[in-house]
Design an enzyme around this catalytic site. Structure first.
Site, PDB file in Angstrom:
ATOM      1  N   ARG A 204       0.840  -1.217   0.000  1.00  0.00           N
ATOM      2  CA  ARG A 204       0.000   0.000   0.000  1.00  0.00           C
ATOM      3  C   ARG A 204       0.865   1.252   0.000  1.00  0.00           C
ATOM      4  O   ARG A 204       0.581   2.236  -0.674  1.00  0.00           O
ATOM      5  CB  ARG A 204      -0.873   0.038   1.257  1.00  0.00           C
ATOM      6  CG  ARG A 204      -1.929  -1.018   1.285  1.00  0.00           C
ATOM      7  CD  ARG A 204      -2.799  -0.854   2.529  1.00  0.00           C
ATOM      8  NE  ARG A 204      -3.595  -2.040   2.696  1.00  0.00           N
ATOM      9  CZ  ARG A 204      -3.519  -2.876   3.734  1.00  0.00           C
ATOM     10  NH1 ARG A 204      -2.708  -2.632   4.745  1.00  0.00           N
ATOM     11  NH2 ARG A 204      -4.279  -3.950   3.781  1.00  0.00           N
ATOM     12  N   PHE A 220     -11.680  -5.049  -4.895  1.00  0.00           N
ATOM     13  CA  PHE A 220     -11.629  -5.961  -3.740  1.00  0.00           C
ATOM     14  C   PHE A 220     -11.067  -5.163  -2.557  1.00  0.00           C
ATOM     15  O   PHE A 220     -10.007  -5.465  -2.014  1.00  0.00           O
ATOM     16  CB  PHE A 220     -10.755  -7.185  -4.008  1.00  0.00           C
ATOM     17  CG  PHE A 220     -11.172  -8.009  -5.207  1.00  0.00           C
ATOM     18  CD1 PHE A 220     -12.198  -8.943  -5.091  1.00  0.00           C
ATOM     19  CD2 PHE A 220     -10.551  -7.839  -6.436  1.00  0.00           C
ATOM     20  CE1 PHE A 220     -12.571  -9.705  -6.191  1.00  0.00           C
ATOM     21  CE2 PHE A 220     -10.924  -8.597  -7.538  1.00  0.00           C
ATOM     22  CZ  PHE A 220     -11.934  -9.528  -7.420  1.00  0.00           C
ATOM     23  N   SER A 243     -17.848  -6.105  -2.325  1.00  0.00           N
ATOM     24  CA  SER A 243     -19.174  -6.723  -2.359  1.00  0.00           C
ATOM     25  C   SER A 243     -19.831  -6.857  -0.983  1.00  0.00           C
ATOM     26  O   SER A 243     -21.042  -7.027  -0.889  1.00  0.00           O
ATOM     27  CB  SER A 243     -19.091  -8.111  -3.008  1.00  0.00           C
ATOM     28  OG  SER A 243     -18.197  -8.914  -2.284  1.00  0.00           O
ATOM     29  N   ASN A 268     -20.046  -6.592  -7.515  1.00  0.00           N
ATOM     30  CA  ASN A 268     -19.130  -7.670  -7.871  1.00  0.00           C
ATOM     31  C   ASN A 268     -18.044  -7.119  -8.813  1.00  0.00           C
ATOM     32  O   ASN A 268     -18.358  -6.524  -9.841  1.00  0.00           O
ATOM     33  CB  ASN A 268     -19.952  -8.762  -8.577  1.00  0.00           C
ATOM     34  CG  ASN A 268     -19.117  -9.974  -8.875  1.00  0.00           C
ATOM     35  OD1 ASN A 268     -17.921  -9.888  -9.160  1.00  0.00           O
ATOM     36  ND2 ASN A 268     -19.754 -11.123  -8.811  1.00  0.00           N
ATOM     37  N   ASP A 289      -6.950  -6.861  -5.501  1.00  0.00           N
ATOM     38  CA  ASP A 289      -6.487  -7.652  -4.350  1.00  0.00           C
ATOM     39  C   ASP A 289      -7.562  -8.679  -3.969  1.00  0.00           C
ATOM     40  O   ASP A 289      -8.190  -8.572  -2.923  1.00  0.00           O
ATOM     41  CB  ASP A 289      -6.189  -6.694  -3.181  1.00  0.00           C
ATOM     42  CG  ASP A 289      -5.572  -7.388  -1.991  1.00  0.00           C
ATOM     43  OD1 ASP A 289      -5.096  -8.527  -2.144  1.00  0.00           O
ATOM     44  OD2 ASP A 289      -5.573  -6.787  -0.898  1.00  0.00           O
ATOM     45  N   CYS A 329      -3.119 -13.956  -3.012  1.00  0.00           N
ATOM     46  CA  CYS A 329      -2.737 -14.361  -1.643  1.00  0.00           C
ATOM     47  C   CYS A 329      -2.887 -15.859  -1.441  1.00  0.00           C
ATOM     48  O   CYS A 329      -2.853 -16.342  -0.317  1.00  0.00           O
ATOM     49  CB  CYS A 329      -3.574 -13.607  -0.621  1.00  0.00           C
ATOM     50  SG  CYS A 329      -5.329 -13.943  -0.767  1.00  0.00           S
TER      51      CYS A 329
HETATM   52  N1  SAH Z   1      -7.556  -4.936  -0.447  1.00  0.00           N
HETATM   53  C1  SAH Z   1      -7.942  -5.255   0.918  1.00  0.00           C
HETATM   54  C2  SAH Z   1      -8.084  -6.729   1.205  1.00  0.00           C
HETATM   55  C3  SAH Z   1      -9.015  -7.453   0.261  1.00  0.00           C
HETATM   56  S1  SAH Z   1      -9.639  -8.964   0.839  1.00  0.00           S
HETATM   57  C4  SAH Z   1      -6.957  -4.608   1.882  1.00  0.00           C
HETATM   58  O1  SAH Z   1      -5.984  -3.968   1.452  1.00  0.00           O
HETATM   59  O2  SAH Z   1      -7.153  -4.752   3.083  1.00  0.00           O
HETATM   60  C5  SAH Z   1     -10.763  -9.344  -0.439  1.00  0.00           C
HETATM   61  C6  SAH Z   1     -12.051  -8.555  -0.402  1.00  0.00           C
HETATM   62  O3  SAH Z   1     -12.755  -8.818  -1.604  1.00  0.00           O
HETATM   63  C7  SAH Z   1     -13.010  -8.931   0.729  1.00  0.00           C
HETATM   64  O4  SAH Z   1     -13.360  -7.782   1.440  1.00  0.00           O
HETATM   65  C8  SAH Z   1     -14.244  -9.521   0.033  1.00  0.00           C
HETATM   66  O5  SAH Z   1     -15.463  -9.138   0.667  1.00  0.00           O
HETATM   67  C9  SAH Z   1     -14.147  -8.888  -1.325  1.00  0.00           C
HETATM   68  N2  SAH Z   1     -14.714  -9.668  -2.442  1.00  0.00           N
HETATM   69  C10 SAH Z   1     -14.632 -11.004  -2.659  1.00  0.00           C
HETATM   70  N3  SAH Z   1     -15.167 -11.335  -3.848  1.00  0.00           N
HETATM   71  C11 SAH Z   1     -15.612 -10.187  -4.410  1.00  0.00           C
HETATM   72  C12 SAH Z   1     -16.242  -9.867  -5.650  1.00  0.00           C
HETATM   73  N4  SAH Z   1     -16.488 -10.823  -6.558  1.00  0.00           N
HETATM   74  N5  SAH Z   1     -16.542  -8.577  -5.887  1.00  0.00           N
HETATM   75  C13 SAH Z   1     -16.262  -7.605  -4.981  1.00  0.00           C
HETATM   76  N6  SAH Z   1     -15.646  -7.846  -3.813  1.00  0.00           N
HETATM   77  C14 SAH Z   1     -15.327  -9.114  -3.516  1.00  0.00           C
END
Ligand code: SAH
Length: 386
Positions: A204, A220, A243, A268, A289, A329
């Site tokens: 980050r 995400f 989401s 999504n 992510d 990850c």
């Molecule tokens: N980038 C974040 C961590 C992401 S964890 C950070 O820096 O802390 C992944 C995230 O993606 C979760 O919050 C989950 O709710 C979300 N997620 C999972 N599948 C998804 C989708 N298809 N569309 C949108 N969000 C999604």
């Protein structure tokens, strides 16, 4: 306990896992007991703890024939982990203070949030020694609270139920913190993992270095920390896609804490990236992510397709010279197959993409060269070229 003869065992090279088919299970050893391990010729390798119910039947915790899992031993390992981090992180900032195999305490994870510690105990051998672990954490860090977040499905592979709750004191529902001058809140009882993805911190920070004046997309987003870091570094606009309702609430809270507006789409990512492309929106900096697409090796071809799809979409959304931070990850997707997915995505996107950097988890999640499984977080930085 002697290992079966079978070439050269990974543990001779510093790994700590012994699978259940790699030795003859003794009848007289209790689940969770400590055991001396020797190679097929009887030469001592190290000491581990045993769980007949787990595929990883022994995890080594030391190469010394004298060490045992006493409170003093846990203290020693926790202090070693603390001292190794001094070169990278200020001691008063949120950080992972124990990372399982990465810190040679297999089965124990601990994160420090202000004056509270959140622990995860992942194996039977460590579950049976919870009190000693807590005592050792108290001696080294004297936190106000220690909370357990062992609500992880992997415990079932050790024959253990999920569990969570206060171990010392009473942890607050919400803790306000900051890293690199960026403010955010964690909810240790309900958030993902122990409340936050500390492993992305250095990524980050690097992301924010490209943000000034740019249009930023955080896909995400969870608590929105990539986007909020970028906002604090002077991004002209930040769009986050996430989401989950609860994550969106946390994200908004974090944007407000820093006084940086974030445009939020609760949606999504797969559908939304397509939509943004058709609307002609473009971004100078994107973070992708996703959660781990592979829980098992069997599903890895699906994971590959998933990574390819979102990366292809993200590449098409980049402005000229736009930069993509793309993460994976899942430790079932290794660096090579992750890069393969990115190459395929680049070809199909019809953008010319330059690989700028290949990054890992922050150093408070030590990647041990002898234990490839500790290298689970990959973050590639790519730039679109003319
Ligand atoms: N980038 C974040 C961590 C992401 S964890 C950070 O820096 O802390 C992944 C995230 O993606 C979760 O919050 C989950 O709710 C979300 N997620 C999972 N599948 C998804 C989708 N298809 N569309 C949108 N969000 C999604």
């Amino acid at each position: 306990m002697k290992l079966n003869p079978s070439g050269t065992h990974r543990c001779l090279y510093g790994h700590s896992w012994i699978f259940d088919n790699e030795f003859k299970k003794p009848d007289d050893l209790d689940p969770g007991a400590e055991v001396d391990v020797a190679d097929a010729r009887g030469r001592f390798i190290g000491r581990g703890y045993f769980n007949p119910a787990s595929k990883i039947a022994i995890r080594l915790f030391t190469r010394s024939s004298r060490a045992t899992l006493t409170t003093d031993f846990f203290m020693k390992r926790i202090v070693q982990a603390r001292d190794a981090r001094k070169s990278f992180l200020p001691e008063d900032e949120p950080r992972r203070i124990v990372f399982s195999e990465g810190d040679r305490l297999p089965g124990v994870v601990a994160d420090m949030y202000g004056s509270a510690i959140v622990v995860q105990i992942l194996t039977l051998g460590m579950d049976l020694r919870r009190e000693r672990i807590v005592e050792a954490l108290m001696s080294v860090y004297a936190p106000d609270a220690i909370y357990e977040r062992s609500d992880v499905t992997s415990r079932s592979r050790e024959g253990l139920p999920e569990r969570k709750g206060d171990l010392i004191g009473s942890i607050p529902e919400r803790i306000e913190l900051s890293t690199d001058g960026v403010r955010f809140a964690v909810h240790p009882k309900t958030g993902h993992k122990t409340g936050c993805y500390l492993d992305q911190r250095f990524n980050r920070r690097r992301f924010a270095e490209f943000a000034a004046g740019g249009r930023v997309l955080d896909a995400f987003a969870y608590q929105g920390l990539f986007g909020v870091y970028a906002g604090c570094a002077g991004a002209s606009e930040v769009l986050a896609i996430e989401s989950s309702d609860e994550a969106c609430r946390e994200l908004k809270d974090n944007a407000d804490l820093n006084g940086r507006p974030v445009e939020l789409m609760r949606a999504n990512v797969f559908d939304t990236l397509k939509l943004l492309e058709s609307e002609g929106r473009r971004f100078d900096l994107i973070s992708l992510d996703p959660p781990s697409f592979t829980k098992s090796i069997g599903a890895s071809s699906n994971a590959k397709r998933g990574y390819k799809e979102i990366n292809l979409r993200a590449m098409r959304l980049l402005s000229e010279h736009g930069i993509l931070f793309t993460s994976s990850c899942s430790f079932h997707t290794d660096r090579e197959s992750f890069i393969d997915s990115l190459s395929e995505a680049a070809c199909d996107s019809r953008r010319i993409m330059q690989l700028i950097e290949l990054r890992s988890a922050s150093p408070d999640h030590p990647v041990r060269m002898e234990v490839p499984e500790t290298d689970y977080l990959k973050c590639a930085v790519l730039q679109a070229r003319e």
